[in-house]
Motif scaffolding. Sequence first.
Motif, PDB file in Angstrom:
ATOM      1  N   GLU A  54      -5.236  14.480  -2.453  1.00  0.00           N
ATOM      2  CA  GLU A  54      -4.307  14.936  -1.425  1.00  0.00           C
ATOM      3  C   GLU A  54      -5.062  15.606  -0.281  1.00  0.00           C
ATOM      4  O   GLU A  54      -4.750  15.384   0.887  1.00  0.00           O
ATOM      5  CB  GLU A  54      -3.277  15.901  -2.014  1.00  0.00           C
ATOM      6  N   ALA A  55      -6.070  16.397  -0.605  1.00  0.00           N
ATOM      7  CA  ALA A  55      -6.862  17.056   0.434  1.00  0.00           C
ATOM      8  C   ALA A  55      -7.598  16.025   1.291  1.00  0.00           C
ATOM      9  O   ALA A  55      -7.666  16.160   2.516  1.00  0.00           O
ATOM     10  CB  ALA A  55      -7.854  18.041  -0.195  1.00  0.00           C
ATOM     11  N   ILE A  56      -8.120  14.993   0.655  1.00  0.00           N
ATOM     12  CA  ILE A  56      -8.808  13.930   1.397  1.00  0.00           C
ATOM     13  C   ILE A  56      -7.819  13.172   2.272  1.00  0.00           C
ATOM     14  O   ILE A  56      -8.091  12.910   3.451  1.00  0.00           O
ATOM     15  CB  ILE A  56      -9.545  12.975   0.431  1.00  0.00           C
ATOM     16  N   LYS A  58      -5.026  14.266   3.478  1.00  0.00           N
ATOM     17  CA  LYS A  58      -4.627  15.171   4.570  1.00  0.00           C
ATOM     18  C   LYS A  58      -5.672  15.156   5.676  1.00  0.00           C
ATOM     19  O   LYS A  58      -5.335  15.012   6.855  1.00  0.00           O
ATOM     20  CB  LYS A  58      -4.439  16.587   4.027  1.00  0.00           C
ATOM     21  N   GLN A  59      -6.916  15.291   5.301  1.00  0.00           N
ATOM     22  CA  GLN A  59      -8.017  15.329   6.276  1.00  0.00           C
ATOM     23  C   GLN A  59      -8.135  14.000   7.022  1.00  0.00           C
ATOM     24  O   GLN A  59      -8.235  13.974   8.255  1.00  0.00           O
ATOM     25  CB  GLN A  59      -9.316  15.663   5.553  1.00  0.00           C
ATOM     26  N   GLU A  60      -8.107  12.892   6.284  1.00  0.00           N
ATOM     27  CA  GLU A  60      -8.286  11.581   6.915  1.00  0.00           C
ATOM     28  C   GLU A  60      -7.107  11.202   7.811  1.00  0.00           C
ATOM     29  O   GLU A  60      -7.305  10.675   8.906  1.00  0.00           O
ATOM     30  CB  GLU A  60      -8.502  10.505   5.849  1.00  0.00           C
ATOM     31  N   SER A  61      -5.884  11.461   7.351  1.00  0.00           N
ATOM     32  CA  SER A  61      -4.715  11.098   8.160  1.00  0.00           C
ATOM     33  C   SER A  61      -4.611  11.996   9.391  1.00  0.00           C
ATOM     34  O   SER A  61      -4.254  11.542  10.481  1.00  0.00           O
ATOM     35  CB  SER A  61      -3.432  11.131   7.331  1.00  0.00           C
ATOM     36  N   ARG A  62      -4.956  13.257   9.247  1.00  0.00           N
ATOM     37  CA  ARG A  62      -4.957  14.173  10.394  1.00  0.00           C
ATOM     38  C   ARG A  62      -5.981  13.710  11.429  1.00  0.00           C
ATOM     39  O   ARG A  62      -5.721  13.752  12.633  1.00  0.00           O
ATOM     40  CB  ARG A  62      -5.263  15.597   9.934  1.00  0.00           C
ATOM     41  N   ALA A  63      -7.125  13.253  10.975  1.00  0.00           N
ATOM     42  CA  ALA A  63      -8.171  12.785  11.893  1.00  0.00           C
ATOM     43  C   ALA A  63      -7.681  11.596  12.727  1.00  0.00           C
ATOM     44  O   ALA A  63      -8.050  11.460  13.897  1.00  0.00           O
ATOM     45  CB  ALA A  63      -9.428  12.403  11.112  1.00  0.00           C
ATOM     46  N   VAL A  64      -6.825  10.755  12.147  1.00  0.00           N
ATOM     47  CA  VAL A  64      -6.270   9.606  12.886  1.00  0.00           C
ATOM     48  C   VAL A  64      -5.362  10.107  14.009  1.00  0.00           C
ATOM     49  O   VAL A  64      -5.448   9.630  15.144  1.00  0.00           O
ATOM     50  CB  VAL A  64      -5.507   8.655  11.935  1.00  0.00           C
ATOM     51  N   ILE A  65      -4.510  11.077  13.696  1.00  0.00           N
ATOM     52  CA  ILE A  65      -3.625  11.644  14.727  1.00  0.00           C
ATOM     53  C   ILE A  65      -4.450  12.282  15.837  1.00  0.00           C
ATOM     54  O   ILE A  65      -4.204  12.046  17.028  1.00  0.00           O
ATOM     55  CB  ILE A  65      -2.657  12.667  14.109  1.00  0.00           C
ATOM     56  N   GLU A  66      -5.431  13.060  15.453  1.00  0.00           N
ATOM     57  CA  GLU A  66      -6.279  13.723  16.447  1.00  0.00           C
ATOM     58  C   GLU A  66      -7.032  12.706  17.297  1.00  0.00           C
ATOM     59  O   GLU A  66      -7.174  12.887  18.513  1.00  0.00           O
ATOM     60  CB  GLU A  66      -7.255  14.681  15.750  1.00  0.00           C
ATOM     61  N   ALA A  67      -7.484  11.620  16.680  1.00  0.00           N
ATOM     62  CA  ALA A  67      -8.199  10.586  17.429  1.00  0.00           C
ATOM     63  C   ALA A  67      -7.262   9.888  18.417  1.00  0.00           C
ATOM     64  O   ALA A  67      -7.658   9.587  19.552  1.00  0.00           O
ATOM     65  CB  ALA A  67      -8.820   9.569  16.471  1.00  0.00           C
ATOM     66  N   GLN A  68      -6.023   9.637  17.998  1.00  0.00           N
ATOM     67  CA  GLN A  68      -5.080   9.012  18.925  1.00  0.00           C
ATOM     68  C   GLN A  68      -4.751   9.958  20.080  1.00  0.00           C
ATOM     69  O   GLN A  68      -4.695   9.535  21.245  1.00  0.00           O
ATOM     70  CB  GLN A  68      -3.792   8.580  18.223  1.00  0.00           C
ATOM     71  N   LEU A  69      -4.563  11.233  19.781  1.00  0.00           N
ATOM     72  CA  LEU A  69      -4.299  12.214  20.850  1.00  0.00           C
ATOM     73  C   LEU A  69      -5.472  12.269  21.839  1.00  0.00           C
ATOM     74  O   LEU A  69      -5.265  12.355  23.053  1.00  0.00           O
ATOM     75  CB  LEU A  69      -4.025  13.599  20.255  1.00  0.00           C
ATOM     76  N   GLU A  70      -6.683  12.192  21.304  1.00  0.00           N
ATOM     77  CA  GLU A  70      -7.866  12.192  22.177  1.00  0.00           C
ATOM     78  C   GLU A  70      -7.908  10.918  23.026  1.00  0.00           C
ATOM     79  O   GLU A  70      -8.257  10.963  24.204  1.00  0.00           O
ATOM     80  CB  GLU A  70      -9.144  12.333  21.338  1.00  0.00           C
ATOM     81  N   ALA A  71      -7.550   9.791  22.434  1.00  0.00           N
ATOM     82  CA  ALA A  71      -7.515   8.528  23.188  1.00  0.00           C
ATOM     83  C   ALA A  71      -6.466   8.609  24.305  1.00  0.00           C
ATOM     84  O   ALA A  71      -6.714   8.151  25.426  1.00  0.00           O
ATOM     85  CB  ALA A  71      -7.219   7.352  22.256  1.00  0.00           C
ATOM     86  N   PHE A  72      -5.304   9.196  24.029  1.00  0.00           N
ATOM     87  CA  PHE A  72      -4.291   9.400  25.072  1.00  0.00           C
ATOM     88  C   PHE A  72      -4.866  10.262  26.185  1.00  0.00           C
ATOM     89  O   PHE A  72      -4.734   9.951  27.375  1.00  0.00           O
ATOM     90  CB  PHE A  72      -3.039  10.085  24.513  1.00  0.00           C
ATOM     91  N   LYS A  73      -5.523  11.346  25.812  1.00  0.00           N
ATOM     92  CA  LYS A  73      -6.107  12.280  26.780  1.00  0.00           C
ATOM     93  C   LYS A  73      -7.138  11.575  27.664  1.00  0.00           C
ATOM     94  O   LYS A  73      -7.211  11.826  28.868  1.00  0.00           O
ATOM     95  CB  LYS A  73      -6.750  13.440  26.017  1.00  0.00           C
ATOM     96  N   GLN A  74      -7.926  10.688  27.070  1.00  0.00           N
ATOM     97  CA  GLN A  74      -8.970   9.964  27.804  1.00  0.00           C
ATOM     98  C   GLN A  74      -8.414   8.764  28.575  1.00  0.00           C
ATOM     99  O   GLN A  74      -9.154   8.113  29.319  1.00  0.00           O
ATOM    100  CB  GLN A  74     -10.060   9.481  26.837  1.00  0.00           C
ATOM    101  N   GLY A  75      -7.143   8.447  28.366  1.00  0.00           N
ATOM    102  CA  GLY A  75      -6.546   7.281  29.026  1.00  0.00           C
ATOM    103  C   GLY A  75      -6.987   5.956  28.420  1.00  0.00           C
ATOM    104  O   GLY A  75      -6.880   4.915  29.056  1.00  0.00           O
ATOM    105  N   ASP A  76      -7.450   5.986  27.189  1.00  0.00           N
ATOM    106  CA  ASP A  76      -7.933   4.780  26.514  1.00  0.00           C
ATOM    107  C   ASP A  76      -6.789   4.159  25.705  1.00  0.00           C
ATOM    108  O   ASP A  76      -6.634   4.417  24.508  1.00  0.00           O
ATOM    109  CB  ASP A  76      -9.117   5.135  25.614  1.00  0.00           C
TER     110      ASP A  76
END
Length: 170
Positions: A54-56, A58-76
């Motif tokens: 569950e901890a893994i 949580k970490q991996e799925s959260r990283a996907v959300i954060e990566a998508q948010l970063e891609a939105f921020k970068q306009g990618d």
Amino acid sequence: MPSDSNSRPPSPIKKDPRTQKEHSIQQRIWKLWLVIFAAGLAAAFTTSMAQANEAIDKQESRAVIEAQLEAFKQGDSAKAFSYATPNIQTMFGDAETFMQMVRKGYDVVLMPVTVRFVKFQTDGANALHAVQMIDRQKTLWNVYYVLQKRPDGSWKISSCETEKAETDLI
């Protein structure tokens, strides 16, 4: 001359039936204790493994959300689109159509001022992240991401729902 004691079988030791019964009960108690102990160890190990998984997740799925948010921020848009499940990708067809939908209905995820992960649940195949975000107008939003674990073990975003929080920022 050879000894007769070597050629004779040993004489059986006569045991008291009560002693034999007590010995049998003690063996059963020890066996029962060992079974209970082994079951306890197995349960602890299983619980520990589930918590670790569950901890893994949580970490991996959260990283996907954060990566998508970063891609939105970068306009990618292509990269942001890549974090969606194949069903979402099929529904929108291409990254630009996907981005038009995000711009129209999900402004808070495009450029959040603040992002705070507040709750996580998983069943191992799906995950739910409840996230609080503050937009550029200082409005608090509750954002709910549902992710699917793909056959290759990666996580992809299958849905995102937003609602304006019922409370105002202090």
